[in-house]
Design a protein around this motif. Structure first.
Motif, PDB file in Angstrom:
ATOM      1  N   MET A   1     -11.133 -15.470  -5.601  1.00 47.56           N
ATOM      2  CA  MET A   1     -11.334 -14.456  -4.571  1.00 47.56           C
ATOM      3  C   MET A   1     -10.271 -13.372  -4.710  1.00 47.56           C
ATOM      4  O   MET A   1      -9.099 -13.666  -4.920  1.00 47.56           O
ATOM      5  CB  MET A   1     -11.235 -15.107  -3.172  1.00 47.56           C
ATOM      6  N   ASP A   2     -10.726 -12.137  -4.592  1.00 52.04           N
ATOM      7  CA  ASP A   2      -9.794 -11.012  -4.675  1.00 52.04           C
ATOM      8  C   ASP A   2      -9.887 -10.217  -3.377  1.00 52.04           C
ATOM      9  O   ASP A   2     -10.982  -9.830  -2.938  1.00 52.04           O
ATOM     10  CB  ASP A   2     -10.159 -10.126  -5.874  1.00 52.04           C
ATOM     11  N   ILE A   3      -8.737  -9.978  -2.726  1.00 49.53           N
ATOM     12  CA  ILE A   3      -8.688  -9.220  -1.465  1.00 49.53           C
ATOM     13  C   ILE A   3      -7.727  -8.059  -1.641  1.00 49.53           C
ATOM     14  O   ILE A   3      -6.578  -8.257  -2.049  1.00 49.53           O
ATOM     15  CB  ILE A   3      -8.226 -10.099  -0.286  1.00 49.53           C
ATOM     16  N   THR A   4      -8.200  -6.861  -1.297  1.00 49.28           N
ATOM     17  CA  THR A   4      -7.367  -5.671  -1.442  1.00 49.28           C
ATOM     18  C   THR A   4      -7.454  -4.832  -0.177  1.00 49.28           C
ATOM     19  O   THR A   4      -8.543  -4.555   0.327  1.00 49.28           O
ATOM     20  CB  THR A   4      -7.827  -4.812  -2.633  1.00 49.28           C
ATOM     21  N   LEU A   5      -6.283  -4.429   0.339  1.00 50.55           N
ATOM     22  CA  LEU A   5      -6.231  -3.534   1.489  1.00 50.55           C
ATOM     23  C   LEU A   5      -5.866  -2.143   1.005  1.00 50.55           C
ATOM     24  O   LEU A   5      -4.845  -1.948   0.352  1.00 50.55           O
ATOM     25  CB  LEU A   5      -5.194  -4.018   2.507  1.00 50.55           C
ATOM     26  N   GLU A   6      -6.718  -1.177   1.325  1.00 49.70           N
ATOM     27  CA  GLU A   6      -6.456   0.205   0.943  1.00 49.70           C
ATOM     28  C   GLU A   6      -6.300   1.045   2.204  1.00 49.70           C
ATOM     29  O   GLU A   6      -7.245   1.203   2.979  1.00 49.70           O
ATOM     30  CB  GLU A   6      -7.609   0.746   0.083  1.00 49.70           C
ATOM     31  N   LYS A   7      -5.090   1.583   2.424  1.00 52.61           N
ATOM     32  CA  LYS A   7      -4.814   2.368   3.625  1.00 52.61           C
ATOM     33  C   LYS A   7      -5.023   3.852   3.336  1.00 52.61           C
ATOM     34  O   LYS A   7      -4.358   4.423   2.471  1.00 52.61           O
ATOM     35  CB  LYS A   7      -3.381   2.116   4.110  1.00 52.61           C
ATOM     36  N   ALA A   8      -5.964   4.447   4.055  1.00 46.84           N
ATOM     37  CA  ALA A   8      -6.206   5.881   3.913  1.00 46.84           C
ATOM     38  C   ALA A   8      -5.222   6.685   4.752  1.00 46.84           C
ATOM     39  O   ALA A   8      -4.931   7.837   4.447  1.00 46.84           O
ATOM     40  CB  ALA A   8      -7.639   6.209   4.329  1.00 46.84           C
ATOM     41  N   SER A   9      -4.710   6.062   5.831  1.00 48.43           N
ATOM     42  CA  SER A   9      -3.722   6.712   6.706  1.00 48.43           C
ATOM     43  C   SER A   9      -3.041   5.611   7.507  1.00 48.43           C
ATOM     44  O   SER A   9      -3.301   4.420   7.307  1.00 48.43           O
ATOM     45  CB  SER A   9      -4.395   7.722   7.637  1.00 48.43           C
ATOM     46  N   ALA A  13      -8.042   2.064   7.356  1.00 48.91           N
ATOM     47  CA  ALA A  13      -7.919   1.299   6.113  1.00 48.91           C
ATOM     48  C   ALA A  13      -9.257   0.649   5.794  1.00 48.91           C
ATOM     49  O   ALA A  13     -10.157   0.579   6.640  1.00 48.91           O
ATOM     50  CB  ALA A  13      -6.831   0.239   6.245  1.00 48.91           C
ATOM     51  N   SER A  14      -9.387   0.196   4.555  1.00 51.11           N
ATOM     52  CA  SER A  14     -10.560  -0.575   4.155  1.00 51.11           C
ATOM     53  C   SER A  14     -10.082  -1.865   3.501  1.00 51.11           C
ATOM     54  O   SER A  14      -9.089  -1.873   2.770  1.00 51.11           O
ATOM     55  CB  SER A  14     -11.459   0.220   3.205  1.00 51.11           C
ATOM     56  N   LEU A  15     -10.795  -2.934   3.800  1.00 51.71           N
ATOM     57  CA  LEU A  15     -10.476  -4.245   3.235  1.00 51.71           C
ATOM     58  C   LEU A  15     -11.604  -4.624   2.286  1.00 51.71           C
ATOM     59  O   LEU A  15     -12.762  -4.730   2.703  1.00 51.71           O
ATOM     60  CB  LEU A  15     -10.342  -5.281   4.352  1.00 51.71           C
ATOM     61  N   LYS A  16     -11.257  -4.786   1.001  1.00 56.06           N
ATOM     62  CA  LYS A  16     -12.274  -5.089  -0.015  1.00 56.06           C
ATOM     63  C   LYS A  16     -12.114  -6.542  -0.449  1.00 56.06           C
ATOM     64  O   LYS A  16     -11.007  -7.003  -0.758  1.00 56.06           O
ATOM     65  CB  LYS A  16     -12.132  -4.153  -1.212  1.00 56.06           C
ATOM     66  N   ILE A  17     -13.248  -7.266  -0.479  1.00 58.81           N
ATOM     67  CA  ILE A  17     -13.245  -8.687  -0.832  1.00 58.81           C
ATOM     68  C   ILE A  17     -14.268  -8.925  -1.940  1.00 58.81           C
ATOM     69  O   ILE A  17     -15.429  -8.514  -1.832  1.00 58.81           O
ATOM     70  CB  ILE A  17     -13.599  -9.563   0.388  1.00 58.81           C
ATOM     71  N   THR A  18     -13.828  -9.575  -2.999  1.00 56.89           N
ATOM     72  CA  THR A  18     -14.728  -9.933  -4.103  1.00 56.89           C
ATOM     73  C   THR A  18     -14.771 -11.445  -4.222  1.00 56.89           C
ATOM     74  O   THR A  18     -13.730 -12.108  -4.300  1.00 56.89           O
ATOM     75  CB  THR A  18     -14.250  -9.321  -5.429  1.00 56.89           C
ATOM     76  N   LEU A 114     -11.355  -0.860   8.673  1.00 56.07           N
ATOM     77  CA  LEU A 114     -10.456  -1.337   9.723  1.00 56.07           C
ATOM     78  C   LEU A 114      -9.841  -0.158  10.461  1.00 56.07           C
ATOM     79  O   LEU A 114      -9.442   0.832   9.855  1.00 56.07           O
ATOM     80  CB  LEU A 114      -9.323  -2.184   9.125  1.00 56.07           C
ATOM     81  N   GLY A 115      -9.771  -0.287  11.775  1.00 56.67           N
ATOM     82  CA  GLY A 115      -9.011   0.665  12.580  1.00 56.67           C
ATOM     83  C   GLY A 115      -7.661   0.043  12.896  1.00 56.67           C
ATOM     84  O   GLY A 115      -7.595  -1.099  13.376  1.00 56.67           O
ATOM     85  N   LEU A 116      -6.590   0.751  12.619  1.00 54.72           N
ATOM     86  CA  LEU A 116      -5.243   0.202  12.796  1.00 54.72           C
ATOM     87  C   LEU A 116      -4.449   1.031  13.797  1.00 54.72           C
ATOM     88  O   LEU A 116      -4.627   2.244  13.895  1.00 54.72           O
ATOM     89  CB  LEU A 116      -4.488   0.185  11.462  1.00 54.72           C
ATOM     90  N   ALA A 117      -3.582   0.349  14.526  1.00 55.41           N
ATOM     91  CA  ALA A 117      -2.588   1.049  15.332  1.00 55.41           C
ATOM     92  C   ALA A 117      -1.382   1.311  14.447  1.00 55.41           C
ATOM     93  O   ALA A 117      -1.040   0.508  13.575  1.00 55.41           O
ATOM     94  CB  ALA A 117      -2.184   0.202  16.532  1.00 55.41           C
ATOM     95  N   LEU A 315      -3.620   5.788  17.408  1.00 54.11           N
ATOM     96  CA  LEU A 315      -4.824   4.962  17.288  1.00 54.11           C
ATOM     97  C   LEU A 315      -5.875   5.700  16.465  1.00 54.11           C
ATOM     98  O   LEU A 315      -5.893   6.934  16.424  1.00 54.11           O
ATOM     99  CB  LEU A 315      -5.395   4.647  18.680  1.00 54.11           C
ATOM    100  N   PRO A 316      -6.782   4.958  15.823  1.00 57.67           N
ATOM    101  CA  PRO A 316      -7.857   5.584  15.038  1.00 57.67           C
ATOM    102  C   PRO A 316      -8.971   6.060  15.967  1.00 57.67           C
ATOM    103  O   PRO A 316      -9.977   5.366  16.148  1.00 57.67           O
ATOM    104  CB  PRO A 316      -8.329   4.443  14.133  1.00 57.67           C
TER     105      PRO A 316
END
Length: 453
Positions: A1-9, A13-18, A114-117, A315-316
């Motif tokens: 399993m591969d998990i990657t968090l990519e933060k745009a700001s 963010a987006s959480l990608k799971i393979t 994902l919406g992050l504080a 907040l997003p």
């Protein structure tokens, strides 16, 4: 399993799971075997259905269910382990999910928005002071309270003339015979304060033995009041209309209780005080105690406002507004979401702040604390505050446990009580860290403060 968090700001963010077969296949194969042992199919003995047939019949649904379950666990675990300040729910990329070929693919890729504080810290030393108001009960408040108590514990007296708040007793007689039968008559009581204002003039000032002619529905236009005045059921009272006579037999009125030992004992308990001076002192204490609870609630609100106003959190906004529209499934328009969004974000920020305080101070809530809070609630509801009876304690404990474990509401009773205890512990800790300044105020000044909040 591969998990990657990519933060745009800071807030998006987006959480990608393979997933590969090594991640899901062992559990899928295990469930297929379980199905093979249990499935019943015509032409095959139980437990002897060929594996290829089980795979053909149930393989896809088992695969889909297992991957969905694995994704749910993986996303929650990743957020928890990495202490992400997620607001709202992770939103899956549905187009990506819909494009999956479940019959032929073996590797699967999924993506969640994902919406992050934003990151924040709480430095109590840097926060402004908060005021704790101490309400002083002056002579006016004490006198007004005693006057109210005298009315509450009133006595009865007989009057010579009818007053606007008296109750008159006598005979009510219908003066015209209705088409349906005999005229109505009854011994009854008229509470003057339930009578229509423009009809009272016919009765006020009258004495025992006087006969008053009046129109019943004008004196008691409300059918419920008419039913009480005549002693019949509401549906029957609706038919009672027209001219009536009322012969006054007696006039009674409330008289304030006298300031004597009997009154003191009724209000405070036998022997609690011995004279009016002691009674006034006790009443002042009670007033202060009652307002102290309100002052504590105001202090809590001010602490929460202090924390929100002085803890910058981003907040997003766009993500949250879209999420609110989706989870409410058409209950609100975008315009309505905009109108209520500020209040929503305040509650989100406050919960984030409380969670941060609890994390930093290692505040936890144990089951026994939740149970104790529920026992206290039961005592207050049933009036068992001073009970030290062992059997009563057992009864209270049983009621409290049944309330918390009620399966009909899916654990909501436990959750709501847990959250209340959790919030109380966080606020009590905050009180020890903040600078709290005491200020004496009168009852009227305190009421004005509350209204302004």
């Amino acid at each position: 399993m591969d998990i990657t968090l990519e933060k745009a700001s800071d807030t998006n963010a987006s959480l990608k799971i393979t997933l590969t077969p090594a991640d899901y296949k062992p559990e899928v194969d295990k469930k297929l075997k379980d199905y093979g042992r249990k499935v019943q199919l015509k032409g095959f003995r139980p437990g002897h259905v060929p594996a290829s047939l089980v795979q053909k019949m149930y393989g896809k649904s088992i695969l889909v269910d297992e991957i969905n379950s694995m994704l749910s666990r993986t996303v929650s675990q990743y957020i928890r382990e990495n202490k992400l300040q997620v607001v709202g729910d992770p939103v899956p990329n549905r187009e990506q999910a819909d494009a999956i070929d479940w019959d032929n693919q073996t590797d699967f890729a999924f993506s969640y928005t994902l919406g992050l504080a934003s990151e924040f810290n709480i430095d109590f030393a840097e926060l402004p002071s908060v005021t704790r108001y101490e309400i002083q009960a002056g002579e006016t408040e004490v006198s007004n309270t005693i006057a109210d108590l005298q009315q509450r514990f009133h006595g009865h007296a007989h009057g010579e003339e009818v007053g606007e708040t008296d109750t008159i007793y006598g005979e009510l007689v219908q003066t015209s015979t209705p088409e349906s039968g005999e005229p109505f008559s009854a011994k009854t009581a008229f509470p003057m304060d339930k009578m229509a204002e423009d009809a009272k003039g016919q009765f006020v000032g009258k004495k025992k033995g006087d006969v008053i002619s009046f129109v019943l529905e004008q004196a008691f236009p409300d059918e419920k009041a008419r039913a009480n005045a005549t002693g019949v059921k509401k549906e029957e009272a609706a038919a009672l209309t027209g001219e009536f006579n009322f012969t006054i037999d007696d006039i009674t009125r409330h008289e304030p209780a006298e300031l004597n030992q009997e009154f003191f004992d009724k209000v405070l308990g036998a022997g609690a005080v011995e004279d009016e001076a002691q009674f006034r002192t006790k009443v002042a204490e009670v007033i202060r105690g009652n307002y102290a609870r309100e002052a504590d609630q105001l202090l809590r609100l001010d602490i929460e406002k202090n924390l929100i106003d002085n803890t910058p959190i981003l907040l997003p906004d766009e993500f949250l507004k879209n999420w609110l529209l989706e989870v409410n499934e058409g209950k609100f328009t975008p315009e309505q979401i905009d109108e209520q969004y500020d209040d929503f974000t305040k509650s989100v920020k406050l919960q984030l702040i409380k969670n941060k305080i609890a994390e930093n101070a290692d505040i936890k809530v144990e089951f026994d604390e939740v149970l104790d809070a529920t026992r206290q609630m039961v005592r207050e509801q049933f009036g068992f505050m001073g009970s030290e009876n062992e059997e009563m304690d057992k009864t209270i404990d049983r009621i409290a446990r049944n309330y918390l474990m009620d399966e009909k509401n899916n654990g909501q009773n436990y959750t709501s009580t847990f959250n209340r205890v959790y919030d109380d512990k966080v606020i009590e800790y905050a009180k020890t860290q903040l600078t709290i300044v005491s200020q004496e105020v009168t009852v009227d000044e305190f009421k004005a403060l509350v209204e302004n909040r």
